[in-house]
Design a protein around this motif. Structure first.
Motif, PDB file in Angstrom:
ATOM      1  N   ASP A 383       0.827  -1.214   0.000  1.00  0.00           N
ATOM      2  CA  ASP A 383       0.000   0.000   0.000  1.00  0.00           C
ATOM      3  C   ASP A 383       0.862   1.265   0.000  1.00  0.00           C
ATOM      4  N   THR A 384       0.347   2.296  -0.694  1.00  0.00           N
ATOM      5  CA  THR A 384       1.018   3.598  -0.676  1.00  0.00           C
ATOM      6  C   THR A 384       0.616   4.343   0.591  1.00  0.00           C
ATOM      7  N   PRO A 385       1.392   5.368   0.972  1.00  0.00           N
ATOM      8  CA  PRO A 385       1.010   6.147   2.156  1.00  0.00           C
ATOM      9  C   PRO A 385      -0.437   6.652   2.062  1.00  0.00           C
ATOM     10  N   LYS A 386      -0.847   7.028   0.847  1.00  0.00           N
ATOM     11  CA  LYS A 386      -2.208   7.547   0.689  1.00  0.00           C
ATOM     12  C   LYS A 386      -3.248   6.443   0.923  1.00  0.00           C
ATOM     13  N   GLN A 387      -2.981   5.261   0.383  1.00  0.00           N
ATOM     14  CA  GLN A 387      -3.915   4.142   0.597  1.00  0.00           C
ATOM     15  C   GLN A 387      -4.023   3.808   2.084  1.00  0.00           C
ATOM     16  N   ILE A 388      -2.883   3.840   2.770  1.00  0.00           N
ATOM     17  CA  ILE A 388      -2.896   3.535   4.205  1.00  0.00           C
ATOM     18  C   ILE A 388      -3.781   4.536   4.930  1.00  0.00           C
ATOM     19  N   LYS A 389      -3.578   5.817   4.585  1.00  0.00           N
ATOM     20  CA  LYS A 389      -4.366   6.868   5.234  1.00  0.00           C
ATOM     21  C   LYS A 389      -5.864   6.660   4.978  1.00  0.00           C
ATOM     22  N   ASN A 390      -6.209   6.412   3.717  1.00  0.00           N
ATOM     23  CA  ASN A 390      -7.628   6.232   3.389  1.00  0.00           C
ATOM     24  C   ASN A 390      -8.234   5.025   4.081  1.00  0.00           C
ATOM     25  N   LYS A 391      -7.504   3.919   4.091  1.00  0.00           N
ATOM     26  CA  LYS A 391      -8.058   2.702   4.701  1.00  0.00           C
ATOM     27  C   LYS A 391      -8.275   2.892   6.195  1.00  0.00           C
ATOM     28  N   VAL A 392      -7.294   3.457   6.863  1.00  0.00           N
ATOM     29  CA  VAL A 392      -7.439   3.649   8.309  1.00  0.00           C
ATOM     30  C   VAL A 392      -8.616   4.591   8.571  1.00  0.00           C
ATOM     31  N   ASN A 393      -8.652   5.699   7.830  1.00  0.00           N
ATOM     32  CA  ASN A 393      -9.725   6.660   8.078  1.00  0.00           C
ATOM     33  C   ASN A 393     -11.106   6.097   7.748  1.00  0.00           C
ATOM     34  N   LYS A 394     -11.200   5.335   6.655  1.00  0.00           N
ATOM     35  CA  LYS A 394     -12.517   4.826   6.245  1.00  0.00           C
ATOM     36  C   LYS A 394     -12.944   3.584   7.008  1.00  0.00           C
ATOM     37  N   HIS A 395     -12.007   2.660   7.222  1.00  0.00           N
ATOM     38  CA  HIS A 395     -12.430   1.320   7.662  1.00  0.00           C
ATOM     39  C   HIS A 395     -12.057   0.942   9.093  1.00  0.00           C
ATOM     40  N   LYS A 451      -6.398   8.039  14.960  1.00  0.00           N
ATOM     41  CA  LYS A 451      -6.129   7.461  13.634  1.00  0.00           C
ATOM     42  C   LYS A 451      -4.897   8.104  13.008  1.00  0.00           C
ATOM     43  N   LYS A 452      -4.754   9.414  13.249  1.00  0.00           N
ATOM     44  CA  LYS A 452      -3.588  10.109  12.695  1.00  0.00           C
ATOM     45  C   LYS A 452      -2.299   9.528  13.279  1.00  0.00           C
ATOM     46  N   ARG A 453      -2.308   9.242  14.577  1.00  0.00           N
ATOM     47  CA  ARG A 453      -1.124   8.640  15.197  1.00  0.00           C
ATOM     48  C   ARG A 453      -0.794   7.299  14.542  1.00  0.00           C
ATOM     49  N   LEU A 454      -1.848   6.530  14.289  1.00  0.00           N
ATOM     50  CA  LEU A 454      -1.620   5.224  13.674  1.00  0.00           C
ATOM     51  C   LEU A 454      -1.072   5.392  12.257  1.00  0.00           C
ATOM     52  N   ILE A 455      -1.687   6.286  11.497  1.00  0.00           N
ATOM     53  CA  ILE A 455      -1.243   6.496  10.109  1.00  0.00           C
ATOM     54  C   ILE A 455       0.224   6.909  10.099  1.00  0.00           C
ATOM     55  N   GLU A 456       0.589   7.796  11.010  1.00  0.00           N
ATOM     56  CA  GLU A 456       1.979   8.270  11.068  1.00  0.00           C
ATOM     57  C   GLU A 456       2.947   7.172  11.527  1.00  0.00           C
TER      58      GLU A 456
END
Ligand SMILES: *[C@@H]1O[C@H](CO)[C@@H](O)[C@H](O)[C@H]1NC(C)=O
Ligand SMILES: *[C@@H]1O[C@H](CO)[C@@H](O)[C@H](O)[C@H]1NC(C)=O
Ligand SMILES: *[C@@H]1O[C@H](CO)[C@@H](O)[C@H](O)[C@H]1NC(C)=O
Ligand SMILES: *[C@@H]1O[C@H](CO)[C@@H](O)[C@H](O)[C@H]1NC(C)=O
Length: 490
Positions: A383-395, A451-456
């Motif tokens: 996954d790209t950083p963007k995909q990771i961000k979207n998945k965490v935020n959405k799902h 979620k932001k902490r996780l994404i980072e």
């Protein structure tokens, strides 16, 4: 040791009591097998409308065996639920095995109705393993001279078999080797797949020991609708991700079953030994195989057992059959190794020791584990950083409240919050993690911020994995997968 002796004495007493001399050496597993087979006999007699006297006699024997079984193991006999090894040493009594109706755990499925995930304490009782308690964690630190890995500190590796024995021997300068593996069913690994490998690498570095990694491409071929070529290709692709975890090339052998079974007479000999000493009734009881399962599946458990024995790798262990094996794996793999531990003494080998991990939850919640076949449940290593961000935020399932006002007032629930769970796997700093937990529970930290902490945390971790993987050439894979001596001095 003491409990095991007691166990054997009890077994022996009971068996000679009830079944005469011939049964004197029966293990609980033998008894379990006899029960399963007697159940089949009763069913067959009934189907065939046999004489009533014959049926009654068969039922009487079945009931008697059930009573014996309960006395010996402390558990009720349950079809498909073989005796756990240390049942007698636990104080939980007969009710324990039957009590947890909700959690389902086997090598193919994991599910529970509880949002906090599987009840691991109950699983320890059901499987008859031992909890990794603070005393064991402290001991691992003392013996290794290293701070325990966060997976140990946080109960992610939570259960074991015979780890104290491994440490006793290690303290007397008797080393051991590691065995772990993976079933390569797709090209794309997800972050959950990394858990056993991250921990195994830590063990390898900490104890400075050899490691064998089995890629069960044969298993995937037998279980999934895939061609042999695909399974083998996934093996090579997965090996690159495994190598990217940083294993020491001079101490690690990675092998494909499809290749190694044919290349190593010693490995195949051990497979055959296991196959001779485990009956269909036993594997049926352990794995739930049925009459319509292909015979490849029924024979497969012996192939996953064989790497637990050091003489399966003569090039590494120079023919020695007594080098202790330690297997770090997710708890759903335990059935294979219960079988292995049961058969080991009967074919003259030491039982492998185990360290079990919890499951890595799906994004949608801890009721199931992350699964590569459900794209939205998984964060892939590609996954790209963007995909990771979207998945965490959405799902990512949130333990937060519906509105900011409510959340500030009542706080969130970290115990069911998937982002928080993932941070317990990947955030190294204990104090930071504890602060996040408290702030989330108090409402000071909002779901979006969590979620932001996780994404980072995930983004740099996965990006650097991708960079390391890019460095892994076909040549490197070939080196890791070539049977050869390892840097090994016991
Ligand atoms: C369990 O896994 C098997 C094999 O993948 C599958 O066929 C079966 O449907 C699963 N059962 C449940 C209850 O999910
Ligand atoms: C283990 O090996 C170390 C270093 O070689 C040595 O100092 C120690 O005495 C040995 N211990 C035992 C119990 O053999
Ligand atoms: C592995 O062994 C070779 C040969 O002894 C050595 O050159 C190399 O640096 C070693 N690699 C690692 C990662 O230790
Ligand atoms: C996955 O999630 C995306 C975005 O929410 C959605 O569009 C897609 O249909 C989902 N896919 C599956 C297979 O559920």
């Amino acid at each position: 040791m003491v409990t095991q002796l007691l166990f054997m004495v009890l077994t022996k007493l009971k068996m000679t009591d009830c079944l005469g001399d011939e049964a004197g050496d029966m293990t609980p597993m033998d008894l379990y097998e006899k029960l399963t087979s007697q159940g089949d006999t009763v069913r067959t007699l009934k189907t065939e409308k046999a004489a009533k006297a014959d049926i009654d006699a068969a039922v009487q024997l079945l009931l008697k065996l059930k009573v014996d079984y309960k006395q010996v193991t402390g558990q009720d006999y349950k079809t498909g639920c073989p005796p756990s090894e240390c049942a007698v040493s636990q104080d939980n009594g007969p009710a324990a095995a039957a009590a947890d109706g909700e959690d389902m755990v086997d090598p193919w499925n994991v599910s529970t109705t509880n949002a906090k995930g599987v009840d691991y304490d109950k699983l320890i009782v059901r499987f008859g393993s031992s909890k990794i308690d603070q005393e064991l964690v402290d001991r691992i630190e003392r013996v290794s001279g290293q701070k325990a890995h966060r997976f140990l500190r946080r109960g992610i590796f939570f259960s074991h078999r015979d780890m104290h024995q491994v440490l006793d021997a290690y303290e007397k300068n008797k080393s051991f080797y590691l065995y772990t593996g993976r079933g390569p069913s797709s090209e794309a690994l997800h972050v959950g797949h990394l858990i056993p490998f991250i921990f195994t690498k830590w063990l390898q570095d900490t104890f400075d020991i050899p490691l064998v990694i089995q890629l069960t491409d044969d298993e995937k071929y037998l279980w999934k609708d895939l061609s042999l070529e695909d399974c083998h290709r996934y093996t090579v692709e997965n090996a690159k991700d495994i190598i990217a975890c940083g294993f020491d090339i001079n101490k690690t052998f990675i092998f494909s079953d499809l290749d190694y079974m044919g290349a190593s007479p010693d490995f195949y000999r051990n497979v055959v030994k296991v196959q001779k000493h485990v009956t269909f009734n036993q594997v049926k009881g352990i794995f739930g195989f049925g009459d319509s399962d292909c015979i490849g599946k029924i024979a497969f458990p012996a192939i996953q057992a064989a790497p637990s024995f050091s003489n399966s790798f003569p090039q590494i262990f120079k023919g020695r059959k007594d080098v202790q094996c330690l297997i770090p794996c997710a708890i759903d793999q335990d059935p294979y190794f219960r079988m292995t531990r049961d058969v080991a003494p009967r074919i003259g080998y030491p039982k492998p020791a185990l360290l079990h991990s919890t499951f890595f939850p799906a994004l949608q919640g801890a009721q199931t584990k992350m699964s590569a076949s459900e794209a939205n449940s998984s964060i892939f290593l590609t996954d790209t950083p963007k995909q990771i961000k979207n998945k965490v935020n959405k799902h990512a399932f949130s333990g937060g409240k519906d509105t900011v006002e409510e959340h500030r007032k009542y706080g969130g629930n970290p115990d069911v919050d998937v982002s928080f769970m993932y941070l317990t796997f990947f955030l190294e700093d204990d104090e930071q993690l504890e602060k996040i937990r408290q702030d989330y529970a108090s409402g000071a930290l909002l779901t979006g911020e969590l979620k932001k902490r996780l994404i980072e945390t995930l983004q740099p971790m996965i990006t650097s994995h991708q960079e390391r993987r890019k460095q892994v050439t076909e040549e490197t894979v070939k080196q890791f997968m070539t049977p050869r001596p390892l840097n090994f001095n016991f």
